[in-house]
Design an enzyme around this catalytic site. Structure first.
Site, PDB file in Angstrom:
ATOM      1  N   ASP A  44       0.871  -1.186   0.000  1.00  0.00           N
ATOM      2  CA  ASP A  44       0.000   0.000   0.000  1.00  0.00           C
ATOM      3  C   ASP A  44       0.901   1.226   0.000  1.00  0.00           C
ATOM      4  OD1 ASP A  44      -2.271   1.804   0.448  1.00  0.00           O
ATOM      5  OD2 ASP A  44      -3.348  -0.003   1.018  1.00  0.00           O
ATOM      6  N   HIS A  67      -2.943   3.199  -4.507  1.00  0.00           N
ATOM      7  CA  HIS A  67      -2.345   2.650  -3.284  1.00  0.00           C
ATOM      8  C   HIS A  67      -0.954   2.083  -3.558  1.00  0.00           C
ATOM      9  CE1 HIS A  67      -5.656   3.195  -0.436  1.00  0.00           C
ATOM     10  NE2 HIS A  67      -6.481   2.869  -1.421  1.00  0.00           N
ATOM     11  N   GLU A 104      -9.963   2.972  -4.782  1.00  0.00           N
ATOM     12  CA  GLU A 104      -9.583   4.345  -4.458  1.00  0.00           C
ATOM     13  C   GLU A 104      -8.443   4.860  -5.332  1.00  0.00           C
ATOM     14  OE1 GLU A 104     -10.919   4.487   0.171  1.00  0.00           O
ATOM     15  OE2 GLU A 104      -8.892   3.768  -0.210  1.00  0.00           O
ATOM     16  N   ASP A 118     -11.944  -2.517  11.838  1.00  0.00           N
ATOM     17  CA  ASP A 118     -11.215  -1.346  12.344  1.00  0.00           C
ATOM     18  C   ASP A 118     -12.181  -0.334  12.975  1.00  0.00           C
ATOM     19  OD1 ASP A 118     -12.196  -0.961   9.717  1.00  0.00           O
ATOM     20  OD2 ASP A 118     -10.615   0.455   9.155  1.00  0.00           O
ATOM     21  N   TRP A 127      -8.199  -3.027   8.663  1.00  0.00           N
ATOM     22  CA  TRP A 127      -7.247  -2.012   8.216  1.00  0.00           C
ATOM     23  C   TRP A 127      -6.536  -1.477   9.444  1.00  0.00           C
ATOM     24  CZ3 TRP A 127      -6.664  -2.110   3.160  1.00  0.00           C
ATOM     25  CH2 TRP A 127      -7.716  -2.591   2.379  1.00  0.00           C
TER      26      TRP A 127
HETATM   27  C1  TNX Z   1     -10.942   2.049   2.661  1.00  0.00           C
HETATM   28  S1  TNX Z   1     -11.547  -0.863   1.866  1.00  0.00           S
HETATM   29  C2  TNX Z   1      -9.869   1.416   2.055  1.00  0.00           C
HETATM   30  C3  TNX Z   1      -8.626   1.239   2.822  1.00  0.00           C
HETATM   31  C4  TNX Z   1      -8.697   1.908   4.172  1.00  0.00           C
HETATM   32  C5  TNX Z   1     -10.043   1.631   4.806  1.00  0.00           C
HETATM   33  C6  TNX Z   1     -10.201   2.152   6.212  1.00  0.00           C
HETATM   34  C7  TNX Z   1     -10.680  -0.342   0.709  1.00  0.00           C
HETATM   35  C8  TNX Z   1     -10.723  -1.107  -0.506  1.00  0.00           C
HETATM   36  N1  TNX Z   1      -9.967   0.790   0.839  1.00  0.00           N
HETATM   37  O1  TNX Z   1      -7.533   1.668   2.058  1.00  0.00           O
HETATM   38  O2  TNX Z   1      -7.670   1.416   4.961  1.00  0.00           O
HETATM   39  O3  TNX Z   1     -11.040   2.219   3.998  1.00  0.00           O
HETATM   40  O4  TNX Z   1     -11.375   1.670   6.822  1.00  0.00           O
END
Ligand code: TNX
Length: 706
Positions: A132, A201, A265, A364, A413
């Protein structure tokens, strides 16, 4: 099996290879014509215990079942188990737990223990998030700088502030260590599914190889949490080959059928500006259309290309639900994390789905509505009951489509988990609730029964020294406003021994206080505290709430503009039910309005002398939730003609405002009125905010009139 029994009871059994069923023994036999996958049957008669299992995995699970049923303690002279028969098989073939070791690194021994914990709960897929923005954790021979540079960050953002510490954080696993881990998992019938998150990421990788980013850097392994716009440049063929090389080595380490390639993301801002990406978009003939941009299709190109690379190696991909945006890679399995809608859509498109919705399966998130008694977390609210009651198959699916739901997984997470004991606290005992979601048919689930069994399981956690949260053993209080009686009924339940004692004067309850026997009714202001007192002197967490009745409490209310669907809960009455909200704006005590002016009308029932409006705003600038820009109060005697008694403007809170509850009071000259109209106007998000230009949210709990 032998070791497990010895761990728990101190009895060292002998192990024999024996064809016949013998007495005074646990007999295990594999392969007996079961129709269900991984099924097993345990038969306990006075002379012996017999296990019949469809395969070695099922036998392993049956042993876990016996293991969880054994009485704990070394002092026992003998062990007895009730006679009976158990037939069992898992509802879902995919029973996962995800752990992120990028945001915080955890040593191999901790990961092995997590696998042990998964085995005890009969989970079988370990989704290992090893890359990441904040750290690259897997050794890759062809690109040594990934771990030399990418595995270390020079500091970390100090929780919920704008500052950074200067403590280096990092670590990585060598290939040999990971291969050892794969064997460790295999012997527990667990598959490790590695995730190389791409093309977003990837900042840790870019810090090591800046030439694979759109701008060429320089980049730094990220010290912040969230979503960065620095991502891989698909316009650069070398960057694509880099990704394939990495995947190739990852596949050598992990024999798993599935390889997770992320896809979540991934902002398009760099691609929009990057000449190489724009050239690639032209070359591929990608165009904007009504639903997606050319850059969205560029992301689909990356995912499809990685899919075919992975398929050429005989494997399959999993991606986060963002891969549904644009064109879905043909054979992709979709992991639904932004709620369940992505999973629903993918199943309807006949794609396999793994359900990991954040509102139900993010470990989390907070476990209670009182964040102040928990270690700091990323946010959210996901108590064990919410996990237990989760149903992975959306009811909109036909029976045929439902088959595409392969199973469910919890995601952990680790932005706010820097030590291992806290990691365990976040997963236990929620993992046991997840296990029942993964194993049991909905009609066989029973929360009460589950929690009563949890007491014994917690003893096993104690035996192994695993930290766990005990909130489930605290008071579960329900507060129900009863508008006709103009009161709030408090019903409290608990599990385990001990009695509940309570006070209404703010004092800490003792055995001399009132003992709870049935609903308590509150119809006036008070400071309510309750606690479970157990015979051994121990007490659970204090349940504490303030009741704050006002002239508007329990009075009829109407709203001209409705709150957002996701934050409507029980509707407008929430604003006059005498119950204040806590820090968590998702608790059901707050109504959330997105960009709407709140326009509420309260009927006080008769002409009443009033001089003040009071309400709370829940503030969370990062989540776009701000204070009120303007508040007006109008009054009327006939609900037709209104006149304004006060009109007040407020300044917007600063960008670095910490999350908090902001009390708002608006005073006016005392006046008699029957109808009160409250108008609350929101701000637009200010310059410098990531959502600049959009409206802000407003969350309010009560409209109290005095
Ligand atoms: C979203 S779940 C993310 C993570 C973060 C998380 C925190 C996902 C695919 N992406 O990168 O750590 O929220 O809850």
């Amino acid at each position: 099996m032998k070791n497990y029994i010895e761990d728990i009871t101190g009895f060292a059994l002998e192990v024999n290879d024996n064809e016949d069923v013998v007495n005074d023994a646990i007999n295990i036999r594999i392969g007996n014509g079961f129709t269900d996958d991984n099924a097993y049957k345990i038969t306990v008669v006075p002379e012996s215990i017999t296990v019949e299992a469809s395969d070695a995995t099922a036998a392993f699970h049956s042993i876990k079942n016996i293991r969880k049923s054994l009485p704990i303690g070394y002092e026992q002279q003998s062990i007895s188990m009730p006679c009976g028969e158990i037939y069992d098989y898992p509802r879902f073939g995919y029973r996962g737990l995800h752990v992120d070791v990028s945001r915080h690194f955890f040593p191999l021994d901790s990961i092995k223990e997590i696998l042990d914990i998964m085995a005890l709960h009969n989970l079988n897929k370990f989704h290992f998030h090893i890359t990441d923005d904040q750290g690259w954790r897997v050794e890759i021979d062809k690109y040594p700088k990934l771990t030399e540079i990418g595995s270390m960050r020079s500091g970390t953002k100090i929780a919920k502030s704008d500052e950074f510490d200067t403590i280096s954080h990092g670590g990585f696993y060598t290939k040999e260590e990971l291969k050892d881990l794969v064997r460790y998992a295999e012997s527990r019938h667990i598959t490790i599914i590695p995730e190389v998150d791409l093309p977003g990421h990837t900042l840790a990788a870019l810090a090591a190889y800046p030439e694979f980013g759109c701008t060429g850097g320089p980049y730094e392994v990220w010290k912040e949490w969230g979503v960065t716009e620095e991502i891989i440049c698909p316009g650069n063929e070398k960057a694509m080959i880099f990704l394939e090389d990495v995947l190739e080595e990852v596949m050598e380490i992990f024999p798993s059928e599935y390889i997770h390639i992320g896809g979540d993301e991934c902002p398009r801002t760099r691609w929009e500006q990057c000449p190489k990406c724009q050239k690639k978009i032209k070359e591929l003939g990608l165009k904007d259309d009504d639903t997606h941009t050319a850059e969205d299709y560029l992301q689909s190109y990356v995912m499809k290309r990685m899919e075919s690379f992975i398929e050429n190696h005989g494997r399959k991909i999993i991606g986060w639900d963002e891969i549904l945006e644009g064109e879905l890679a043909p054979n992709a399995t979709v992991m639904s994390w932004r709620g369940s809608s992505g999973g629903l859509k993918a199943a309807q498109m006949h794609h396999d789905v793994i359900m990991t919705p954040n509102d139900r399966l993010y470990f989390d998130y907070y476990q209670t509505l009182t964040p102040e008694i928990e270690p700091l977390s990323i946010g959210g609210y996901n108590p064990i009951k919410n996990v237990y009651e989760y149903e992975p198959v959306p009811e909109e699916l036909t029976a045929k489509e439902a088959k595409y739901i392969l199973g469910a997984q919890a995601n952990l997470w680790t932005e706010y988990i820097s030590d291992y004991s806290l990691l365990l606290f976040r997963i236990l005992p929620r993992l046991s609730a997840l296990s029942e979601v993964q194993w049991s048919l909905p009609e066989q689930k029973d929360y009460h029964n589950f929690v009563s069994r949890l007491c014994h399981l917690a003893e096993l956690y104690d035996l192994y020294g695993w930290n766990y949260a005990t909130f489930v053993f605290d008071i579960d209080a329900k507060m129900e406003p009863q508008f006709d009686e103009k009161r709030i009924a408090i019903t409290m339940t608990k599990f385990g021994d001990g009695d509940i004692y309570y006070t209404t004067d703010g004092k800490t309850p003792t055995t001399q206080s009132m003992k709870y026997t049935g609903p308590v009714y509150i119809d006036q202001n008070c400071d309510f505290k309750a606690i479970i007192l157990r015979e051994n002197g121990s007490a659970g967490n204090l349940f504490h709430t303030n009741f704050d009745f006002s002239l508007s409490s329990m009075k009829p209310i109407t709203l001209k503009t409705m709150p957002d669907k996701a934050y409507t809960f029980d509707g407008p009455n929430i604003l006059v039910d005498g119950l204040r909200g806590g820090m968590n704006y998702k608790s059901g005590r707050w109504l959330g309005f997105f960009g709407e002016t709140i326009d509420a009308n309260i009927d006080l029932g008769e002409k009443t002398l009033i001089s003040k409006l009071r309400f709370n705003c829940n503030i969370n600038v990062g989540d776009w939730i701000y204070n009120a820009k303007n508040v007006k109060v109008l009054i009327s005697d006939d609900s037709v003609n209104y006149r304004e008694v006060v009109n007040k403007n407020f300044d917007i809170l600063p960008l670095n405002q910490q999350a908090k509850i902001l009390p708002v009071e608006v005073d006016f000259d005392a006046i008699e009125a029957r109808y009160v109209n409250v108008i609350i106007e929101p701000f637009q998000l200010p310059e410098g905010h990531s959502g600049f230009g959009y409206p802000a949210w407003i969350f309010i709990d009560e409209l109290a009139i005095y």
